[in-house]
Each structure stands twice: as C-alpha cells, then as structure tokens.
Design a protein around this motif. Structure first.
Motif, short mmCIF file in Angstrom:
data_model
loop_
_atom_site.label_atom_id
_atom_site.label_comp_id
_atom_site.label_asym_id
_atom_site.label_seq_id
_atom_site.Cartn_x
_atom_site.Cartn_y
_atom_site.Cartn_z
N GLY A 202 0.80 -1.23 0.00
CA GLY A 202 0.00 0.00 0.00
C GLY A 202 0.82 1.27 0.00
O GLY A 202 0.28 2.37 -0.01
N GLU A 203 2.13 1.12 0.00
CA GLU A 203 2.99 2.30 0.04
C GLU A 203 3.10 2.92 -1.35
O GLU A 203 3.23 2.21 -2.35
CB GLU A 203 4.38 1.90 0.53
N GLN A 204 3.04 4.23 -1.36
CA GLN A 204 3.10 4.93 -2.63
C GLN A 204 4.50 4.82 -3.21
O GLN A 204 5.50 5.00 -2.51
CB GLN A 204 2.73 6.40 -2.41
N ILE A 205 4.57 4.54 -4.51
CA ILE A 205 5.87 4.40 -5.17
C ILE A 205 5.88 5.25 -6.43
O ILE A 205 4.84 5.60 -6.97
CB ILE A 205 6.17 2.93 -5.51
N SER A 206 7.07 5.56 -6.87
CA SER A 206 7.20 6.41 -8.05
C SER A 206 7.50 5.58 -9.28
O SER A 206 7.89 4.41 -9.19
CB SER A 206 8.32 7.44 -7.83
N SER A 207 7.31 6.20 -10.42
CA SER A 207 7.54 5.51 -11.68
C SER A 207 8.94 5.85 -12.19
O SER A 207 9.40 6.99 -12.08
CB SER A 207 6.50 5.95 -12.71
N ASP A 208 9.59 4.85 -12.76
CA ASP A 208 10.94 5.05 -13.28
C ASP A 208 10.94 5.76 -14.63
O ASP A 208 11.98 6.18 -15.10
CB ASP A 208 11.65 3.71 -13.43
N ARG A 209 9.80 5.83 -15.25
CA ARG A 209 9.73 6.50 -16.54
C ARG A 209 8.44 7.30 -16.62
O ARG A 209 7.61 7.25 -15.72
CB ARG A 209 9.84 5.52 -17.71
N THR A 210 8.32 8.04 -17.69
CA THR A 210 7.17 8.92 -17.85
C THR A 210 5.86 8.15 -17.67
O THR A 210 5.67 7.07 -18.25
CB THR A 210 7.19 9.55 -19.25
N VAL A 211 4.98 8.73 -16.88
CA VAL A 211 3.65 8.13 -16.70
C VAL A 211 2.72 8.78 -17.73
O VAL A 211 2.72 10.00 -17.89
CB VAL A 211 3.12 8.36 -15.28
N ARG A 212 1.98 7.96 -18.41
CA ARG A 212 1.12 8.48 -19.48
C ARG A 212 -0.33 8.09 -19.27
O ARG A 212 -0.64 7.06 -18.67
CB ARG A 212 1.61 7.95 -20.83
N LEU A 213 -1.16 8.95 -19.81
CA LEU A 213 -2.60 8.68 -19.79
C LEU A 213 -3.06 8.65 -21.24
O LEU A 213 -2.86 9.61 -21.98
CB LEU A 213 -3.34 9.79 -19.03
N LEU A 214 -3.64 7.53 -21.62
CA LEU A 214 -4.21 7.40 -22.95
C LEU A 214 -5.73 7.40 -22.79
O LEU A 214 -6.27 6.60 -22.03
CB LEU A 214 -3.75 6.10 -23.61
N ALA A 215 -6.39 8.30 -23.48
CA ALA A 215 -7.85 8.38 -23.41
C ALA A 215 -8.41 8.10 -24.79
O ALA A 215 -8.03 8.75 -25.77
CB ALA A 215 -8.28 9.76 -22.93
N THR A 216 -9.28 7.12 -24.88
CA THR A 216 -9.87 6.79 -26.18
C THR A 216 -11.38 6.85 -26.07
O THR A 216 -11.97 6.35 -25.12
CB THR A 216 -9.46 5.39 -26.64
N HIS A 217 -11.97 7.48 -27.05
CA HIS A 217 -13.43 7.63 -27.09
C HIS A 217 -14.00 6.50 -27.94
O HIS A 217 -13.63 6.33 -29.10
CB HIS A 217 -13.78 9.00 -27.71
N GLU A 218 -14.88 5.73 -27.34
CA GLU A 218 -15.34 4.52 -28.01
C GLU A 218 -16.10 4.81 -29.30
O GLU A 218 -15.95 4.11 -30.30
CB GLU A 218 -16.22 3.69 -27.06
N GLU A 219 -16.90 5.86 -29.28
CA GLU A 219 -17.76 6.11 -30.43
C GLU A 219 -16.98 6.67 -31.62
O GLU A 219 -17.15 6.25 -32.75
CB GLU A 219 -18.89 7.07 -30.03
N SER A 220 -16.14 7.64 -31.34
CA SER A 220 -15.45 8.32 -32.44
C SER A 220 -14.04 7.79 -32.68
O SER A 220 -13.39 8.20 -33.64
CB SER A 220 -15.37 9.81 -32.14
N ASP A 221 -13.58 6.92 -31.81
CA ASP A 221 -12.21 6.42 -31.90
C ASP A 221 -11.16 7.51 -31.72
O ASP A 221 -10.01 7.35 -32.08
CB ASP A 221 -11.96 5.69 -33.22
N THR A 222 -11.58 8.64 -31.16
CA THR A 222 -10.62 9.67 -30.83
C THR A 222 -9.67 9.14 -29.75
O THR A 222 -10.11 8.49 -28.80
CB THR A 222 -11.33 10.92 -30.28
N ALA A 223 -8.41 9.39 -29.94
CA ALA A 223 -7.43 8.95 -28.95
C ALA A 223 -6.54 10.12 -28.56
O ALA A 223 -6.07 10.86 -29.42
CB ALA A 223 -6.59 7.81 -29.49
N ILE A 224 -6.38 10.30 -27.28
CA ILE A 224 -5.53 11.38 -26.78
C ILE A 224 -4.52 10.75 -25.83
O ILE A 224 -4.90 10.01 -24.92
CB ILE A 224 -6.36 12.43 -26.02
N GLU A 225 -3.26 11.04 -26.07
CA GLU A 225 -2.23 10.50 -25.18
C GLU A 225 -1.50 11.66 -24.52
O GLU A 225 -1.09 12.60 -25.20
CB GLU A 225 -1.26 9.62 -25.93
N ILE A 226 -1.37 11.59 -23.22
CA ILE A 226 -0.85 12.70 -22.45
C ILE A 226 0.26 12.21 -21.53
O ILE A 226 0.11 11.17 -20.87
CB ILE A 226 -1.97 13.33 -21.58
#
Lengths: 652, 402
Positions: A531-555
């Motif tokens: 349960g201890e919070q840990i950090s990531s060794d590399r960039t953390v990314r968020l990929l958001a995809t819209h099911e209807e339009s297939d729009t994809a955004i990666e951040i």
C-alpha cells in the motif's frame, strides 16, 4: 359591524377569522410551492473554463444562473500575472450577462476572477481560466480555482445588522398589534395615569425598535455597498444605482417616516390609534422589502419565497413583539393596585396575548418548517453545515421559549386567575394566591414577569440567530457546496495497485463520471503490495480513447510534489471513454485501464460543482418537514380556535 | 505533452515501414480497449487449422487471410478490430505467432497462426512503430516517444522489461540483429548519429559507435558475407555508414543513403537512393556498387527474387500504381505490373516464396504477384485502409528468427 361595549367580540371574531384564513392560505401556498431557481452563480462563460484558444478573445463573457446581477467585478490576468481587463459591464437587457474587454497579451494561461452581488444581497465569487496557444492548464491553478469558488460566508457585521433589523421589524409589527389587541382593551379598567405610563412605554418601545431599524438598515446598506471591495462614497453611489440600492433607499425613507410618526405620537399630535396603525403598517412595508430579497425569495421563488418569509417574520413579530409589551407594561399595570385587580388585569392581558402569541407561533412554526424544508432539505445538510447548526440551535431555543410560555400560560395564569381552564379545559382547583401585605407584587406575578422576561431574552437570541441565518449560505447551498467532488478508482496488478483519481468527478460502479469540456484533474498513483506509494521510473502516461469516435488522446503526466502524476484535460466528447495509465513503478511496466463516462453538457445545463445548490430539492427529509409544518398548522389552528372560544365564553 | 494519436503520427513514420528489412514489413492494428486479461475476442476453443503459406493483410477493420495462389480470402478476423492503425508486423521464428503493432492504442496484438485468432493485446510504450524478434522467446517493440524497446515475453504475453536505446529518450528507432551477432544487436535512432550496441541478455545499451556529430541513423542492413552492418545517416547527412560487426568499428561511409534489402542469396544489397536502385556487392569489403537503375517516381521498397532466369528485384513505388521489376543481371527494368493506388504514405511490400505482395490502401486491395510468372497477378479486395501485409512462411531473405 356589531360591536360589544369593549370591542372584544369583534376583535375576537376578526382574530379568529384572520387566523383561519392565514393558515388556509399557507396550506394552499405550500401545496403549490415549486422551487425552481438558484443563487447567482456562473453557469457559462465565453471562453469556456479550460478552453484552449488559438488567439485571445476581445472580451470575456460570463452568464449567470439564478438571480440577476446587481454589481459585478471581473478581473482578467494574463500569463505574466498582469491585469489586462477593462471595465466590467452588466447587460442592461439581461442582468445575468456580464462582460469585460481584455487585451491580447500573447500565449499562455489567462485567469478570470469574478465576484458578483446578486439580487439577494449576497456575493458569489470564483475563478476560471483558458489558454491561448500551446500552453497547458496548470494542475495546481485548476485545483485552487475549484476550491476558491464559493458563496460568501457572510460577515459578523452583516449578521449583526440583519439581526438588529429583524429585531426592529418584530418590534414594529408585534408591539403595536399586541398593545392594541391585548393591552389597551384591559387598560380601560385602570387609571388614566397608568394609561399614560403605558402609552409612554409603548412609544419608548417602538422608538427603540425604530432606532434598531435605522441601525440595521444603514448597517446592511453599507455592508452590501462595500461587498465587492469598493469603499466610501463611490461604493454607496454605485450601490444606489442597483435594485438593491433602490430598495435600500426605500427602507431609509420608511425608517424616516416611522421616526416622524413616533415624534408626532410623543408630542400627542396624532391619536394613539393612528400612530399604532402607522407604525404597524410601516413595519409591514419594511418586512416586505426584507422578504423580497430574502434567501427564499431569491433562491426558491420570488412570490412564494417572499410570502413565506414575510409570514414567518410576521408570526415571530406577533409572538416576540407581544412579549416585549408584556415584559415592559405589566409592571406599571400592577404597581400600586389592589392585588386582585392587578391579578385580573395581568391575567386578562395574558389571555388576550395568548391568542396573538398562539397565532404568531403557529404562523412562524408552519413557515419556519417550510423554510427549513427549502433550505435544509436533507438531514446531512441540517447536521453538517453552519446553517444547520444555527438552525438547530434556534429551534432548540424556540422550543425552550415555548416551554416557558406554556408554563406562564397554563400554570402561572391559573394561579393568577382561579377560573382559568387547564390544558384540556377542566377547571382545576384554585390554589391560594399569596399576596403581599404591602400590596406589592405577589410571588406569582413576579414569576409571570420573570417568565416573560426569560422567554423574551431567549427569543431575542433566536432573532439574532435568525439574522445570522439570513447572512450565511443556507444548508442547501452549503451542503451542495461540498468542495470539489473527487472520485477515484483502483486497479490491481501483479506488483500492486494503480489508482486514478479525477477532480471534479463522481464515480459509480468502478466508472468515473465527468462533464463534457470541463477541465478535470486526472491524477495517477502507484502503490506497492503493502500500500505504500511508489514512483515511476519513466514517464507516466494517460491514454484516453473515445469509443464512439475512436478519438485517442495521449498525455504525459507530470509528477507532483505529492508523488502522484497529474494532468488537466477537458475531454472533448460525451459518452464512454477508456483511460489507460501506464508507467514503470519498481522496474515493472504497468498499463491499467479505467472506464470513464463524459456527461453531455447541454447549454442550459449548469454544473458548477462548487455550487451544488440543493435549495428546494424534493427530498424525503424535506417532505417530512413540510408535512410537519402542515401538522403544526392544523394543531396551531385548533389551539387558536380553542383559545379564542374560551376567551369568548369568558367574556360572556 | 499532448498528442493526438492518429494517421498523422503513422504517416510520419510509415515511410520506413515497407522498405525496412523483413522483420517489420507492415503496419499496425487496434485491439480491444481495456482488455485486462489480454484474452482474444473469440472465446470459443478454435480449431488448429494453421496459416502456413497464407498472406495476412491488415485493414482498418479486418485482418484478412489470403491464399496467394488463388487470390481468395480464406478467413478473417474482425472482432475487436475497429479503425485500427497498424504498424509493424512480425512473425515468430516458429511461425506460430504474429505480433502486430496497433498504434492508436499503443498495443501489440498477438495472433495465433494455428487458430487464426487474437490471443492477446499487450499494452506497450507510446508511439510504437517497429517491432523485432531478436530472441526466440521475445519480441521487441520500439517506442518512438521514448526511444526504448519494450520487450514482450512470448510465454507471459506481457512486457517484461524496457531497454533504453536512444540517447535522448525519444526518437524513431530500429534494431538490427542477426544470429551472427551473438548476444548483441545494433540500434539506430534518427536523433543519434551513432549505432548503439545493445546487449540482448543484459537488456541494456552497452556502447555506441559514433558516426559524427550531426544527423541520426535510420535504415539499416547486414551483409553476412562481408560482416558489415549498414546504417543510413539520416537528416542532412544522407550517407550510409558501414561498420565492421566483428570489431564494431566505423570502417566506411557510402555517399548515398536509403532503404536497403539483401538478396536471398545474400550476394547483393539493394539500396533505394531516391529514384535510383543501387545494387551493391554484399560480399566485398568495399561495398562496391555493381549497377544502378533509375526508377520513375518514389521507390519505397525493394525485394529480390531468384528466378530461373536469374536475380530480379521487385520495387514498389509510393506515387505509382505499378510495381517495377528489374533484372539485376541486365541492370534494366523488364516489367511494370499494376498493383493499385496508395493514399500517399509509403507503400509496403513483402516477399514470400515466389510472391511479391504489396497493399494498396486507397483501393482497399492487396496485389499478389507471382514473380515466376508475372502475368499471374491477383488483386484481392480486403477492406479500407489495408496498408500492412505479412507472409506466413519463409519470406526469402533469411532474416526471420534466428
């Protein structure tokens, strides 16, 4: 009109009929109450909150829901923090629209800070932002913005001014009517000297109320005129130009008129009946101005809110104003008189006052419960807000005062008057009334006087609390203003847990819910198996995809000081989205998926999370309060009727 | 950084797909989002029917399996495929699995060639383009956004480790591997003017062979006979660096650059230098230019075929609907075969047995040319956006697997 020698029959019947009509009206009003509107809070803006623009707009436009805007102060700061806005304008054709011109100072984040004074006399404020060029929204700035948007919490000065104003209104309405209905008919049995003393005391009481009125009106006007930060003459001048300012001028004029009437009364220029009536109707007019800009009138419905609030204050006026009269007038009535005559006079006044007080208590009780149903529609709102705490305290004090009043009416009055009936109408054995040999006040009389005074002190406290209630956000508003709703979902993987939180957002069934186009802070947290919070060794990314339009955004998410990874995004389409958080905590590549639903945002739909106004919500709790109000109304009506009938029989 | 993942990204890197060596001969697809259990969309127990000799054609909403002899689509996969954007496809050395990169979700889709179903979708690093199979049990997918390889274990079907390759932590990159190299491989990156030496066992970059200060490295090839590795110096340099894989020394630099491919007999190396196919001696230390053939348009990919009449090259061009066939012995164009239109991105092409296979995404078709009888051309309708093809079998260059 048929009239008895002392006028009591007519008064009795009129009082009874008025009471019945009043209660009936309240029932009808309550049945047709359809709360609809809200406070003045930002519903839309152009540019939208979180908008990403290619170029800066020439003006920033703000559209408010709820009440019209009396005064507005909108300041826009450019990316370098400098103020770039001109004068704020309220649309004369639509007072819910506010605009401000701005300079184009290039790419970056623009911050819009706004503060408005609405028709209800309350200020609301907030901040939003938009970006020009490639600049991204800053997570901390967005978080601060969401937490800053708020109704004003009122000030001690405003609460005090409101409390004083209510005390004045109660005195101006309750004192004349009680004097007229309960005191002067009885004073016909006493000497002219005593009557003059009573006249003087009544005038002094009303004059005191007028002084309080002047203090309250001036204080409240000054508070509101300086609500947006300006001070001095310009602030007052600007305030006078608003609707609230116009009302304030009217209140000042009414105050002056009442003072003039009292001076005339003091100099015996006008008859007692005339000045009592003038003061009473002056108080009624003043009550109407106050009720018109009350929480209820502005947040629920102008007509219904005004009526309910007015009746509430009027009922309290009958009860408390009458008590003021009893507390001050009883002593001169009994002083120097035969004990039995003194007892009879006091008992007669109390009997008459009881009808007035019961009517007032009934009216205040019914309307108070209706008001509570509007402004504290849930138990959580009642128990978890300052408004709820004050309201609960007020209710407790009211019940305590009612207990004292009951003792005076049903216990002490029987001691004063052997023929008085008990609670259930039976004539109780007459206790021996001790009368002092020197002809002074009996113990019972002193108890009556002290009972009345204690009840009065308690009720003055109640009125001051009421002043506070009218100056702070209602429980419905405060409970809806739960801060920024934050939701989070966790998913487990072999090495631990990934948590994705969103703000503002809600969650249900392991799915996040956000609003279309609204800037949302997405924050990812990695935890190990302990349960201890840990950090990531590399960039953390968020990929958001819209099911209807297939729009994809990666951040790419930015690491925060809290060790989480965050971004601010306004998802551009409603419907189902899938979000994937990927990173490398503890040398393990992790990619976890989350479900999110973007709620469609109709133009007419407002969703300012920081102003989740529950006012008028049809909740079960509010339903019970409304039902209780009707029960109180019926019981009160019966009690008033019984009291009136007994009084009639006694007169006969 | 926010980035719209879509055709723009794909288009910017697809230029190297069709003309890279045969490990990464196509583009990518979309998989089921949020498929945590990484299971395929088809849950019933499929029969083992095999795929040997078939052509897999990857379209936006379909993976078609084509019999190249008849030109018929004998099977397809449509479940879980929705507006996919395919990039590299790789067949494993035992031909049992196909790994395909789906760019829009940054995933690797794993297809079981025996059952012809998707076995898994595996989340990998952002902006993946190329994928390699340098070790029997591993597939390496390069994340251009990170300049790193995501190493997928074929047993666990999960990313087991990440190998940093690029010096800047980003950039379009490739991997050159061959069984001759042992436990090392070479990585190129368009941001780095060097060939990086990757330790395949330690999963790390151990050294770099510098080519100078400017440009980067892009196309690459290996000629076993000479033991040379070739790296296109991309950017403004436009030369080809030659390194000796024995000594890892920068030994030569050719004054031209472009996509390279080796003939099946490993005797010549074709280099597409803009509008010219340069044919180099793959056996000489000097990389002698044997011949060159001018080609109209923009040649995108070349593949060699050993036919009865000799060595031939099939060259697909991006701005032409025709395949150019060149006789290496004669050093001239001997045939032009219609192959369908492409939408502008660089055309892909692969060889398999005696077939040259190239997709035409604008037409939604795949052209299959039987090189021994070039009148035998099958144009197979597959679907919109078909831009990636893979032959299940020996693609003729000797590069697959180990």
């Amino acid at each position: 009109m048929r009239r008895s020698p002392d006028g009591t029959d007519d008064e009795r019947s009129m009082l009874g009929r008025a009471t019945l009509v009043g209660i009936a009206l309240l029932v009808v009003v309550s049945l047709f109450t359809m709360p609809a509107a809200g406070h003045a809070y930002l519903s839309e803006s152009n540019p939208q909150n979180g908008a990403a623009l290619d170029t800066a707009p020439e003006t920033v436009e703000l559209s408010y829901a709820g009440d019209g805007i009396e005064l507005a102060d909108v300041t826009v700061h450019g990316p370098d923090g400098s103020e770039i806005s001109g004068d704020t304008t309220i649309d004369s054709d639509d007072r819910q629209l506010v605009s401000v011109p701005i300079e184009d100072v290039g790419d970056g984040m623009y911050t819009v800070q706004w503060e408005v004074l609405a028709d209800d006399g309350h200020t609301t404020s907030g901040t939003f932002f938009f970006t020009v060029g490639e600049e991204q929204l800053d997570r901390d700035a967005v978080r601060d913005t969401y937490s800053e948007d708020d109704d004003d919490d009122g000030t001690l000065f405003e609460s005090g001014a409101k409390g004083i104003l209510l005390l004045a209104l109660i005195g101006l309405v309750g004192i004349p009517i009680t004097a007229w209905v309960a005191v002067y008919p009885v004073s016909g049995r006493i000497t002219s000297t005593t009557i003059e003393q009573i006249d003087l005391r009544i005038i002094q009481l009303v004059a005191g109320s007028a002084v309080l009125l002047a203090l309250g009106v001036v204080g409240l006007g000054l508070t509101r005129s300086t609500a947006l930060g300006a001070t001095g003459g310009p602030a007052v001048q600007q305030f006078i130009g608003t609707t609230l300012g116009t009302i304030w001028l009217g209140q000042l004029a009414l105050t002056g008129a009442i003072v003039g009437i009292l001076i005339a009364a003091y100099r015996n220029i006008i008859e007692r009946r005339a000045w009592l009536a003038a003061v009473f109707f002056g108080g009624i007019a003043m009550q109407l101005t106050v009720s018109w800009s009350s929480h209820s009138a502005t947040a629920v419905d102008r007509l219904q809110g005004t009526v309910i609030d007015f009746v509430h204050i009027f009922g309290a006026g009958l009860w408390v104003g009458g008590l003021v009269v009893l507390a001050v007038v009883v002593q001169p009535l009994v002083r120097g008189r035969e004990p039995i005559a003194a007892r009879e006079s006091v008992a007669a006044i109390i009997r008459r006052y009881s009808i007035v007080a019961l009517t007032g208590v009934t009216l205040a009780g019914i309307t108070g419960l209706f008001l509570a149903a509007w402004h504290a529609p849930t138990a959580e709102a009642l128990l978890g807000t300052l408004y709820g705490t004050v309201l609960t305290t007020k209710t407790g004090l009211v019940l305590f005062a009612l207990g004292i009043g009951g003792v005076v009416r049903f216990v002490l009055l029987r001691s004063l008057d052997p023929t008085a009936q008990g609670v259930f109408g039976r004539t109780q054995p007459t206790p021996t009334v001790p009368v002092r040999e020197d002809g002074g006040e009996s113990t019972t009389l002193r108890r009556v006087i002290w009972g009345v005074r204690i009840e009065l002190v308690v009720l003055i406290g109640v009125i001051l609390l009421s002043g506070m209630l009218t100056s702070i956000p209602t429980a419905a508003v405060a409970a809806g203003d739960e801060g920024i709703p934050q939701a989070s979902i966790e998913t487990e993987h072999d090495g631990g847990v990934v948590e994705l939180s969103a703000l503002p957002a809600d969650d249900a069934n392991d799915r996040l819910f956000v609003h279309e186009y609204e800037p949302v802070i997405y924050e990812a947290t990695f935890r190990d198996q302990s349960g201890e919070q840990i950090s990531s060794d590399r960039t953390v990314r968020l990929l958001a995809t819209h099911e209807e339009s297939d729009t994809a955004i990666e951040i790419d998410l930015e690491e925060t000081q809290d060790g989480t990874y965050a971004t601010v995004q306004a998802l551009p389409a409603h419907g189902d989205w899938d979000l994937r958080v990927s990173g490398q905590p503890e040398d393990t590549f992790v990619a976890e998926w989350f479900e999110l639903y973007v709620i469609i945002d109709h133009p007419e739909h407002t969703h300012d999370h920081s102003h989740g106004d529950l006012t008028g919500e049809q909740t079960p709790f509010a339903g019970w309060l409304g039902l209780l109000g009707l029960v109180v109304g019926v019981i009160g009506m019966v009690a008033v009727s019984i009291e009136t009938i007994r009084f009639g029989r006694r007169q006969h | 950084m926010m980035m719209a993942v879509g055709a723009g990204v794909l288009g910017s890197v697809a230029g190297c797909l069709g003309s890279d060596d045969t490990e990464d001969s196509g583009q990518t697809a979309t998989a089921s989002q949020g498929d945590d259990d990484q299971s395929g969309a088809q849950t019933e127990s499929p029969e083992a029917i095999g795929s040997e000799g078939l052509v897999y054609a990857f379209a936006s909403n379909r993976i078609a399996m084509i019999d190249p002899e008849t030109g018929e689509v004998v099977d397809d996969i449509t479940d879980s495929i929705d507006e996919n954007e395919w990039s590299a496809v790789v067949i494993t050395h035992d031909h049992s699995q196909v790994f395909a990169i789906e760019q829009s979700l940054s995933q690797a889709v794993v297809i079981n060639t025996e059952t012809r179903v998707i076995d898994a979708t595996i989340d990998i690093g952002p902006s993946p383009v190329h994928m390699y199979h340098p070790k029997p049990n591993e597939v390496w997918a390069h994340s251009d956004a990170e300049g790193a390889f995501y190493v997928i274990d074929r047993d666990t079907l999960a990313v087991e480790t990440i190998v940093e390759a690029g010096l800047d932590g980003e950039g379009h990159g490739k991997l050159l591997h061959h069984e001759d190299f042992g436990e090392k491989a070479y990585a190129g990156n368009v941001n780095d003017p060097a060939a990086h030496i990757i330790d395949l066992e330690a999963y790390e970059r151990t050294d770099s062979i510098s080519f100078g200060k400017d440009g980067g490295t892009h196309y690459k090839a290996y000629t076993p006979e000479s033991g040379h590795a070739y790296f296109e110096r991309s950017g403004d340099i436009q030369t080809t660096a030659v390194i000796d894989t024995e000594t890892d020394e920068f030994v030569d630099e050719l004054p031209y650059a472009g996509a390279m491919s080796l003939s099946p007999d490993e005797s010549v190396l074709g280099l597409l230098d803009e509008g010219t196919l340069r044919i180099l001696d793959a056996t000489s230390e000097e990389s002698t230019e044997l011949d060159s053939v001018s080609i109209d348009g923009i040649p995108a990919v070349a593949r060699f075929f050993t036919l009865d009449e000799g060595l031939y090259a099939a060259v697909a061009t991006t701005d032409s609907a025709a395949i150019v066939v060149i006789s290496v012995a004669d050093g001239e164009i001997v045939d032009q075969i219609p192959a369908g239109e492409v939408s502008g991105q660089r055309r892909a092409g692969v060889s398999g047995d005696s077939y040259f296979i190239t997709p035409a995404d604008a037409d939604g078709t795949v052209a299959i040319v039987y090189m021994a009888d070039r009148d035998h051309v099958e144009t197979v309708a597959v679907g919109d956006g078909v831009d990636t093809v893979l032959y299940i079998g020996d693609s003729g260059t000797g590069y697959l697997g180990r």
